[in-house]
Design an enzyme around this catalytic site. Structure first.
Site, PDB file in Angstrom:
ATOM      1  N   VAL A  17     -34.803  69.109 -46.705  1.00 45.69           N
ATOM      2  CA  VAL A  17     -34.371  69.515 -48.050  1.00 45.69           C
ATOM      3  C   VAL A  17     -33.883  70.960 -48.079  1.00 45.69           C
ATOM      4  O   VAL A  17     -32.795  71.260 -48.573  1.00 45.69           O
ATOM      5  CB  VAL A  17     -35.502  69.328 -49.082  1.00 45.69           C
ATOM      6  CG1 VAL A  17     -35.049  69.794 -50.458  1.00 45.69           C
ATOM      7  CG2 VAL A  17     -35.957  67.881 -49.107  1.00 45.69           C
ATOM      8  N   MET A  18     -34.640  71.890 -47.499  1.00 46.59           N
ATOM      9  CA  MET A  18     -34.230  73.303 -47.528  1.00 46.59           C
ATOM     10  C   MET A  18     -32.887  73.487 -46.821  1.00 46.59           C
ATOM     11  O   MET A  18     -31.980  74.146 -47.325  1.00 46.59           O
ATOM     12  CB  MET A  18     -35.297  74.196 -46.858  1.00 46.59           C
ATOM     13  CG  MET A  18     -36.521  74.448 -47.677  1.00 46.59           C
ATOM     14  SD  MET A  18     -36.226  75.578 -49.072  1.00 46.59           S
ATOM     15  CE  MET A  18     -36.058  77.137 -48.225  1.00 46.59           C
ATOM     16  N   GLY A  19     -32.752  72.882 -45.627  1.00 53.07           N
ATOM     17  CA  GLY A  19     -31.521  73.038 -44.856  1.00 53.07           C
ATOM     18  C   GLY A  19     -30.335  72.408 -45.568  1.00 53.07           C
ATOM     19  O   GLY A  19     -29.251  72.986 -45.651  1.00 53.07           O
ATOM     20  N   LYS A  80     -38.774  73.673 -39.319  1.00 56.73           N
ATOM     21  CA  LYS A  80     -40.137  74.161 -39.541  1.00 56.73           C
ATOM     22  C   LYS A  80     -40.487  75.174 -38.472  1.00 56.73           C
ATOM     23  O   LYS A  80     -40.230  74.959 -37.290  1.00 56.73           O
ATOM     24  CB  LYS A  80     -41.102  72.971 -39.503  1.00 56.73           C
ATOM     25  CG  LYS A  80     -42.534  73.295 -39.939  1.00 56.73           C
ATOM     26  CD  LYS A  80     -43.352  72.001 -40.050  1.00 56.73           C
ATOM     27  CE  LYS A  80     -44.808  72.266 -40.422  1.00 56.73           C
ATOM     28  NZ  LYS A  80     -45.469  73.227 -39.505  1.00 56.73           N
ATOM     29  N   GLY A 134     -37.467  81.247 -52.248  1.00 56.17           N
ATOM     30  CA  GLY A 134     -37.050  80.630 -53.500  1.00 56.17           C
ATOM     31  C   GLY A 134     -37.235  79.130 -53.477  1.00 56.17           C
ATOM     32  O   GLY A 134     -36.901  78.439 -54.418  1.00 56.17           O
ATOM     33  N   ASN A 191     -44.700  86.895 -49.115  1.00 55.54           N
ATOM     34  CA  ASN A 191     -45.612  85.759 -49.273  1.00 55.54           C
ATOM     35  C   ASN A 191     -47.041  86.210 -49.539  1.00 55.54           C
ATOM     36  O   ASN A 191     -47.753  85.589 -50.328  1.00 55.54           O
ATOM     37  CB  ASN A 191     -45.552  84.850 -48.047  1.00 55.54           C
ATOM     38  CG  ASN A 191     -44.351  83.933 -48.082  1.00 55.54           C
ATOM     39  OD1 ASN A 191     -43.284  84.313 -48.573  1.00 55.54           O
ATOM     40  ND2 ASN A 191     -44.507  82.713 -47.585  1.00 55.54           N
ATOM     41  N   GLU A 194     -47.143  87.080 -53.044  1.00 59.04           N
ATOM     42  CA  GLU A 194     -47.089  85.789 -53.765  1.00 59.04           C
ATOM     43  C   GLU A 194     -48.488  85.201 -53.879  1.00 59.04           C
ATOM     44  O   GLU A 194     -48.913  84.760 -54.960  1.00 59.04           O
ATOM     45  CB  GLU A 194     -46.162  84.843 -53.004  1.00 59.04           C
ATOM     46  CG  GLU A 194     -46.097  83.412 -53.471  1.00 59.04           C
ATOM     47  CD  GLU A 194     -45.314  82.563 -52.473  1.00 59.04           C
ATOM     48  OE1 GLU A 194     -44.155  82.906 -52.184  1.00 59.04           O
ATOM     49  OE2 GLU A 194     -45.868  81.582 -51.978  1.00 59.04           O
TER      50      GLU A 194
HETATM   51  C1  6PG Z   1     -40.901  81.100 -50.631  1.00 47.47           C
HETATM   52  C2  6PG Z   1     -42.302  80.529 -50.427  1.00 47.47           C
HETATM   53  C3  6PG Z   1     -42.376  79.649 -49.187  1.00 47.47           C
HETATM   54  C4  6PG Z   1     -43.830  79.316 -48.816  1.00 47.47           C
HETATM   55  C5  6PG Z   1     -44.298  78.050 -49.457  1.00 47.47           C
HETATM   56  C6  6PG Z   1     -45.666  77.633 -48.919  1.00 47.47           C
HETATM   57  O1  6PG Z   1     -40.757  82.322 -50.546  1.00 47.47           O
HETATM   58  O2  6PG Z   1     -39.998  80.295 -50.908  1.00 47.47           O
HETATM   59  O3  6PG Z   1     -43.167  81.642 -50.221  1.00 47.47           O
HETATM   60  O4  6PG Z   1     -41.772  80.351 -48.121  1.00 47.47           O
HETATM   61  O5  6PG Z   1     -43.899  79.070 -47.472  1.00 47.47           O
HETATM   62  O6  6PG Z   1     -44.342  78.278 -50.814  1.00 47.47           O
HETATM   63  O7  6PG Z   1     -46.565  78.686 -49.011  1.00 47.47           O
HETATM   64  P1  6PG Z   1     -48.155  78.433 -48.759  1.00 47.47           P
HETATM   65  O8  6PG Z   1     -48.347  77.013 -48.285  1.00 47.47           O
HETATM   66  O9  6PG Z   1     -48.547  79.399 -47.680  1.00 47.47           O
HETATM   67  O10 6PG Z   1     -48.792  78.683 -50.077  1.00 47.47           O
END
Ligand code: 6PG
Length: 484
Positions: A17-19, A80, A134, A191, A194
């Protein structure tokens, strides 16, 4: 940015999905022609079928992929993080030439990126570790992008990444963070912040839920209100959505049917491990990581459930006043978490020889990334006013904010402790704040203890030098040089 006739100016390897979303974003921008490659062709075919408008140039193998790219060939790996990344790098190195550019867009550990950049650079090929924040939506519509790597690579890569990044205050949310692993380092810190942000929000929710008895939907309204003020942010916004959600199966608030054990893919832990090595206190981030670990210890929690303590309820006489206290405590604690995160960036830059501009990092975090928030405009302004700021919390705007909110912050930490409600991020952030501003710390006693049992010596406040007390002798003090 146009590729040579019939060729792509950018390629994406890895179409999960991201790619796929990143490839679609690239293809939607004027001047980009995008080559795509996936280990299994059916994902490639699926993307071609679903988005014929994208004009993708599909490849079935690495040779075809390389042939499809105009020089300097530029490819973004979206697999990944881990061994899969190394495998793709090896294949690209095999088919690329000196001057080409390999970008790792996964969440790689920055030390892996430093290793990979050094190894790939020996082939003459550029290697760039780029943090992309994001989530799936950001990849498609505009992420915040934190590339490292060489200035040479940035020459080609910069315009391409600027074409797909989120835009905040008219600026694309991308900057060349620094060399080799700098980009992935800053993404890791993103992160970590976050994690702290999410834990602080969760603690605020828990305190209001227990303190006022309000329902998740009512607390959603509170967060939605907070999102119209200084706490405006993506995480506050989505929290209101999560709390408003009811479970279709039971009709209960979804948050009440979700198992209270938090997962983690590891970037928060990396932040804390790295900060420990750098000697930087990141208490809010660390407590957020530990809170996730604690929540995932069901056997210990079941055994501890019988231990005595307050039952987590408390009598609030004025619910609105308490909610405002919690809002202020959240804002104050958030300031500490970001201040600590930027301290880690400064220490990392010094350790690894990166010239990271803190103001630029705050600026590209204003949009696209998970921690995007109005608050980051204030951080950008603080670093613009004083690039050498020694601690973000001491910047006038933030010092005023903490002055304004700290009484509420203290009331909330006291109320939580008296009620037996865990508030590790709120309380550790307050302890850090009080430690940072204390004129004397009990570290003096720790030095005395260390000298007593280990002759580890100490310094004095009233004269230069290093000293040791002859604890097992006449307890006189000697200059440390005489202890051998
Ligand atoms: C981002 C998020 C992303 C992160 C996932 C899972 O910046 O888009 O930080 O990179 O890897 O949200 O994060 P955790 O599983 O470690 O909570």
């Amino acid at each position: 940015m146009s590729g040579n006739a019939g060729k792509a100016n950018i390629g994406v390897v890895g179409l999960a999905v991201m790619g796929s979303n990143l490839a679609r974003n690239l293809a939607s921008r004027e001047g980009n022609t995008v080559a795509i490659l996936n280990r299994s062709y059916e994902k490639t075919q699926k993307l071609l079928d679903e988005h014929p408008e994208a004009g993708f140039l599909p490849a079935r193998d690495y040779e075809e992929f390389a042939a499809t790219l105009a020089k300097p060939r530029t490819a973004i790996i979206m697999v990944k993080a881990g061994r899969g990344t190394d495998a793709v790098i090896d294949e690209l190195v095999r088919v690329f030439e000196p001057g080409d550019i390999i970008v790792d867009g996964g969440n790689a550990l920055f030390t892996d990126t430093i290793r990979r950049e050094k190894a790939v650079r020996e082939t003459g090929i550029n290697f760039v570790g780029a943090g992309i924040s994001g989530g799936e939506e950001g990849a498609l519509n505009g992420p915040s992008i934190m590339p490292g790597g060489s200035a040479e690579a940035w020459q080609t890569l910069g315009p391409i990444l600027r074409s797909i990044a989120a835009v905040a205050e008219g600026e694309p949310c991308v900057t060349h963070v620094g060399t080799d692993g700098a980009g992935h380092f800053v993404k890791m810190i993103h992160n970590g912040i976050e994690y702290a942000d999410m834990q602080l929000i969760a603690e605020a929710y828990d305190l209001i839920r227990r303190g006022t008895g309000k329902s998740p939907a009512e607390i959603a309204d509170i967060f939605a209100e907070w999102n119209r003020g200084e706490l405006e942010s993506y995480l506050i916004e989505i929290t209101a959505e999560v709390l408003r959600q009811t479970d279709p199966a039971t009709g209960e608030p979804l948050v009440d049917v979700i198992l209270d054990q938090a997962g983690a893919k590891g970037t928060g832990a990396w932040t804390v491990q790295t900060a420990l090595d750098l000697g930087v206190p990141v208490s809010g981030i660390a407590e957020a990581v530990f809170a996730r670990s604690l929540s995932s210890k069901p056997a210990q929690r079941a055994a501890a459930a019988e231990l005595p303590g307050p039952d987590g309820t408390f009598d609030i006489h004025d619910a609105d006043a308490f909610v405002e206290d919690v809002r202020q405590a959240l804002y104050a604690s958030k300031i500490i978490a970001y201040s600590q995160g930027f301290d880690a960036i400064v220490a990392g830059a010094e350790q690894y020889g990166w010239d990271i501009k803190k103001g630029d990092i705050a600026a590209i975090w204003r949009g696209g990334c998970i921690i995007r928030a109005q608050f980051l405009n204030r951080i950008t302004e603080a670093y613009a006013a004083d690039p050498g700021l020694v601690a973000l919390v001491t910047a006038p705007y933030f010092a005023d904010a903490v002055t304004r909110t700290q009484q509420a912050w203290r009331r909330v930490v006291v109320a939580a402790a008296e009620a037996g409600i865990p508030s590790p991020a709120f309380s550790s952030s307050l302890a850090y704040y009080d430690g940072l501003r204390a004129d004397r710390l009990p570290a003096a006693l720790v030095q005395g203890q260390r000298d007593f049992f280990g002759a580890h010596t100490y310094k004095r406040i009233d004269r230069e030098g290093t000293f040791h007390t002859l604890w097992s002798g006449d307890r006189s003090e000697v200059s440390a040089v005489d202890t051998h």
